[in-house]
Design a protein around this motif. Structure first.
Motif, mmCIF file in Angstrom:
data_model
loop_
_atom_site.group_PDB
_atom_site.id
_atom_site.type_symbol
_atom_site.label_atom_id
_atom_site.label_comp_id
_atom_site.label_asym_id
_atom_site.label_seq_id
_atom_site.Cartn_x
_atom_site.Cartn_y
_atom_site.Cartn_z
ATOM 1 N N LEU A 82 4.050 -6.992 -2.061
ATOM 2 C CA LEU A 82 4.536 -6.099 -1.236
ATOM 3 C C LEU A 82 6.087 -5.943 -1.304
ATOM 4 O O LEU A 82 6.722 -4.957 -1.693
ATOM 5 C CB LEU A 82 4.479 -6.510 0.231
ATOM 6 N N LEU A 109 7.898 -3.184 -3.564
ATOM 7 C CA LEU A 109 8.961 -2.101 -2.698
ATOM 8 C C LEU A 109 10.200 -2.177 -3.017
ATOM 9 O O LEU A 109 10.885 -0.851 -3.124
ATOM 10 C CB LEU A 109 8.625 -2.290 -1.371
ATOM 11 N N LEU A 110 10.920 -3.064 -3.397
ATOM 12 C CA LEU A 110 12.150 -3.250 -3.664
ATOM 13 C C LEU A 110 12.332 -2.592 -4.714
ATOM 14 O O LEU A 110 13.518 -1.763 -5.221
ATOM 15 C CB LEU A 110 12.754 -4.674 -3.661
ATOM 16 N N GLY A 117 10.637 -0.218 -6.154
ATOM 17 C CA GLY A 117 10.433 1.112 -5.801
ATOM 18 C C GLY A 117 11.842 1.959 -5.456
ATOM 19 O O GLY A 117 12.352 2.848 -5.733
ATOM 20 N N LEU A 118 12.388 1.142 -4.488
ATOM 21 C CA LEU A 118 13.378 1.513 -3.709
ATOM 22 C C LEU A 118 14.469 1.613 -4.863
ATOM 23 O O LEU A 118 15.300 2.578 -4.691
ATOM 24 C CB LEU A 118 13.908 0.422 -2.773
ATOM 25 N N SER A 126 13.832 4.562 -6.750
ATOM 26 C CA SER A 126 13.875 5.861 -6.040
ATOM 27 C C SER A 126 12.370 6.383 -6.048
ATOM 28 O O SER A 126 12.036 7.635 -6.186
ATOM 29 C CB SER A 126 14.717 7.291 -6.475
ATOM 30 N N PRO A 141 8.878 6.729 -3.900
ATOM 31 C CA PRO A 141 8.554 6.540 -2.430
ATOM 32 C C PRO A 141 7.645 5.266 -2.231
ATOM 33 O O PRO A 141 6.616 4.953 -2.948
ATOM 34 C CB PRO A 141 7.744 7.789 -2.257
ATOM 35 N N SER A 142 7.899 4.706 -1.038
ATOM 36 C CA SER A 142 6.986 3.463 -0.646
ATOM 37 C C SER A 142 5.589 3.584 -0.629
ATOM 38 O O SER A 142 4.839 2.836 -0.830
ATOM 39 C CB SER A 142 7.515 3.049 0.665
ATOM 40 N N GLY A 143 5.239 5.059 -0.199
ATOM 41 C CA GLY A 143 3.870 5.349 0.005
ATOM 42 C C GLY A 143 3.161 5.295 -1.611
ATOM 43 O O GLY A 143 1.963 4.947 -1.789
ATOM 44 N N VAL A 196 4.390 3.553 -4.032
ATOM 45 C CA VAL A 196 4.160 2.125 -4.516
ATOM 46 C C VAL A 196 3.128 1.428 -3.894
ATOM 47 O O VAL A 196 2.414 0.809 -4.625
ATOM 48 C CB VAL A 196 5.448 1.402 -4.319
ATOM 49 N N LEU A 197 2.949 1.591 -2.593
ATOM 50 C CA LEU A 197 1.840 1.158 -1.976
ATOM 51 C C LEU A 197 0.390 1.363 -2.301
ATOM 52 O O LEU A 197 -0.556 0.815 -2.417
ATOM 53 C CB LEU A 197 1.862 1.128 -0.335
ATOM 54 N N VAL A 240 4.880 -3.274 -11.298
ATOM 55 C CA VAL A 240 4.065 -3.076 -10.193
ATOM 56 C C VAL A 240 2.674 -4.051 -10.477
ATOM 57 O O VAL A 240 2.533 -4.826 -9.539
ATOM 58 C CB VAL A 240 3.935 -1.938 -9.593
#
Length: 179
Positions: A25, A29-30, A32-33, A36, A38-40, A42-43, A73
């Motif tokens: 997680l 997420l980092l 992805g951040l 740029s 989106p978190s969705g 990546v998840l 990822v």
């Protein structure tokens, strides 16, 4: 219920949860951040990887992610899963006399099979490729056979990266051109 047993179990469970949160997680997420993404998305790739294993390559690429992001990822999820499974198996071994006896019996058998005890860990490079064995069973096999954890993690990860790259090449049609 024995308080020592409960404390040990809670400590081990916390370790597993921490490994999973960090590798599957937090770091993705980092990443992805930073890129740029989106978190969705990546998840979505993380959950696809947990469910579909290496076949999640197709999901990540279909979501429009760069192949390097997909590989990064998915590899983070793989490392987190491997470490968490090792810790979970250790927890069972600490709590179960039956599991301890099985490990002792397996250890004695391994000593008589010099070839397997010396070169067996290298088979972990190929095991993530097989659909029936896959990623999760590879870790359990390494744990039962009491292979070196660092080498096990290394060869499972190398095999994981290899199959992910092969699936990406297949998706892009490169293998079709070569073969």
């Amino acid at each position: 219920m024995n308080p020592d047993w409960l404390f040990t179990w809670l400590r081990q469970a916390s370790k597993v949860i921490l490994i999973v949160v960090i590798f599957t997680l937090l770091i993705p997420l980092l990443l992805g951040l930073a890129l740029s993404v989106p978190s969705g998305v990546v998840l979505g790739l993380v959950s696809s990887t947990l469910l579909l294993q290496a076949n999640a390559v197709f999901v990540g690429l279909a979501m429009g992610l760069h192949p390097v992001m997909v590989l990064a990822v998915m590899t983070l999820v793989e490392v987190g899963a491997v470490l968490a499974i090792f810790e979970t198996c250790d927890t069972f071994a600490m709590q179960s006399v039956r599991v301890q006896a099985m490990l002792e019996k397996t250890g004695k058998k391994m000593q008589t099979m010099k070839y397997l005890s010396k070169y067996g860990v290298y088979t972990l490079f190929f095991l993530p490729v097989f659909p029936i064995i896959g990623l999760y069973s590879s870790v359990v096999i390494a744990w039962i056979l009491q292979w070196d954890r660092r080498l096990s993690l290394l060869f499972i990860t190398l095999g994981w990266i290899g199959i992910c790259l092969a699936l990406m090449l297949m998706k892009f049609g490169v293998l079709k051109i070569i073969l």
